[in-house]
Enzyme design. Structure first.
Site, PDB file in Angstrom:
ATOM      1  N   VAL A 174      17.966  -2.447  14.253  1.00 56.14           N
ATOM      2  CA  VAL A 174      16.560  -2.600  13.816  1.00 56.14           C
ATOM      3  C   VAL A 174      15.833  -1.175  14.210  1.00 56.14           C
ATOM      4  O   VAL A 174      15.558  -1.047  15.405  1.00 56.14           O
ATOM      5  CB  VAL A 174      15.981  -3.781  14.474  1.00 56.14           C
ATOM      6  N   HIS A 234       8.376   3.016   9.091  1.00 58.07           N
ATOM      7  CA  HIS A 234       7.994   2.480  10.529  1.00 58.07           C
ATOM      8  C   HIS A 234       6.833   2.977  11.046  1.00 58.07           C
ATOM      9  O   HIS A 234       6.754   4.134  11.391  1.00 58.07           O
ATOM     10  CB  HIS A 234       9.263   2.396  11.386  1.00 58.07           C
ATOM     11  N   ALA A 277      -1.399   7.779   7.238  1.00 65.36           N
ATOM     12  CA  ALA A 277      -0.470   8.804   7.624  1.00 65.36           C
ATOM     13  C   ALA A 277       0.857   8.398   6.728  1.00 65.36           C
ATOM     14  O   ALA A 277       1.495   9.201   6.410  1.00 65.36           O
ATOM     15  CB  ALA A 277      -0.116   8.848   9.081  1.00 65.36           C
ATOM     16  N   GLU A 278       1.078   6.863   6.830  1.00 62.60           N
ATOM     17  CA  GLU A 278       2.345   6.556   6.090  1.00 62.60           C
ATOM     18  C   GLU A 278       2.187   7.132   4.576  1.00 62.60           C
ATOM     19  O   GLU A 278       3.286   7.442   3.918  1.00 62.60           O
ATOM     20  CB  GLU A 278       2.595   5.084   6.272  1.00 62.60           C
ATOM     21  N   VAL A 307      16.129  -7.681   8.058  1.00 64.13           N
ATOM     22  CA  VAL A 307      17.279  -6.834   8.378  1.00 64.13           C
ATOM     23  C   VAL A 307      18.288  -6.449   7.291  1.00 64.13           C
ATOM     24  O   VAL A 307      18.387  -7.575   6.838  1.00 64.13           O
ATOM     25  CB  VAL A 307      17.731  -7.343   9.719  1.00 64.13           C
ATOM     26  N   SER A 335       0.780  -1.241   0.138  1.00 61.45           N
ATOM     27  CA  SER A 335       0.080  -0.059   0.001  1.00 61.45           C
ATOM     28  C   SER A 335       0.917   1.276   0.014  1.00 61.45           C
ATOM     29  O   SER A 335       0.462   2.213  -0.595  1.00 61.45           O
ATOM     30  CB  SER A 335      -1.103   0.041   0.981  1.00 61.45           C
ATOM     31  N   ASN A 336       2.041   1.213   0.636  1.00 57.79           N
ATOM     32  CA  ASN A 336       3.001   2.393   0.682  1.00 57.79           C
ATOM     33  C   ASN A 336       3.570   2.496  -0.902  1.00 57.79           C
ATOM     34  O   ASN A 336       3.573   3.557  -1.320  1.00 57.79           O
ATOM     35  CB  ASN A 336       4.153   2.301   1.644  1.00 57.79           C
TER      36      ASN A 336
END
Ligand code: GRF
Length: 199
Positions: free
Chosen positions: A146, A111, A175-176, A94, A13-14
């Site tokens: 991380v 994040h 919001a992202e 990572v 979605s981002n």
């Protein structure tokens, strides 16, 4: 145009928000390569539908990171595609030395919390369980930790009575979808890693 590589493992979605921002003329970048460690991920489907170059990361050995040789091949593919900035948009592994060394201070992550609070997985659930009144999202430079790198920008999101992990995560994601394109657009305009043009 700044050339951007995007890594993701999930529904994308981002990345969809980045594609929309670009189409709307709000994001002056080219998506040079979209890579995923999950062959059936939404992010790869979106990239293919948009006719963009894609790369499937094949990692049979580990779940939380890449083997050094696989990460080296990924870094080479991103460099070969001319990527100037790497965006982790829901990339669930990572990042280690092969990628960090190939793109020093050129990798950003989104994040779902107000870092430094609630690093790691399901940060929205962590915020809810901690009884917070607000949380949010953070875009930060990626380092060897991380969710520890220097913060570029944050957006605040209220935690409402009756919120579930799902409802809160959905509000954070809205919001992202504003914050990530804004930060990338601002980096594309300023390219902070380049010396100022002479004259
Ligand atoms: C987002 O919540 C992001 O903050 C986290 O992973 C999720 C990715 O979602 N790092 P999507 O694949 O972009 O929908």
């Amino acid at each position: 145009m700044m050339r951007v590589g995007v890594l993701g493992s999930g529904k994308g979605s981002n990345f969809a928000a980045l594609l929309n921002a670009r189409r709307a003329g709000r994001l002056p970048v080219d998506f040079a390569l979209v890579a995923s460690d999950v062959p059936a991920s939404g992010i790869l489907q979106l990239a293919r539908q948009a006719g963009l170059p894609t790369w499937e990361i094949q990692e049979p050995r580990y779940r939380t990171r890449l083997s050094p040789e696989v990460e080296k091949a990924l870094a080479a593919a991103l460099a070969e595609a001319g990527c100037e900035l790497i965006v982790l948009a829901g990339y669930m592994r990572v990042v280690k030395a092969p990628l960090l060394d190939a793109f020093p201070r050129r990798i950003i992550n989104i994040h779902p919390s107000l870092l430094p609070k609630f690093r790691g997985r399901e940060a929205w659930r962590q915020a809810l369980e901690a009884g917070e009144k607000e949380t949010g999202c953070t875009v930060h430079w990626v380092d060897e930790g991380v969710d520890t790198g220097e913060i570029l920008a944050q957006a605040r999101v209220p935690i409402l009575p009756g919120d579930t992990p799902q409802s809160l995560h959905a509000r954070i994601q809205e919001a992202e979808h504003h914050l990530l394109p804004e930060v990338i657009a601002s980096l594309a305009r300023s390219k902070p890693w380049q010396p100022p043009a002479a004259g």
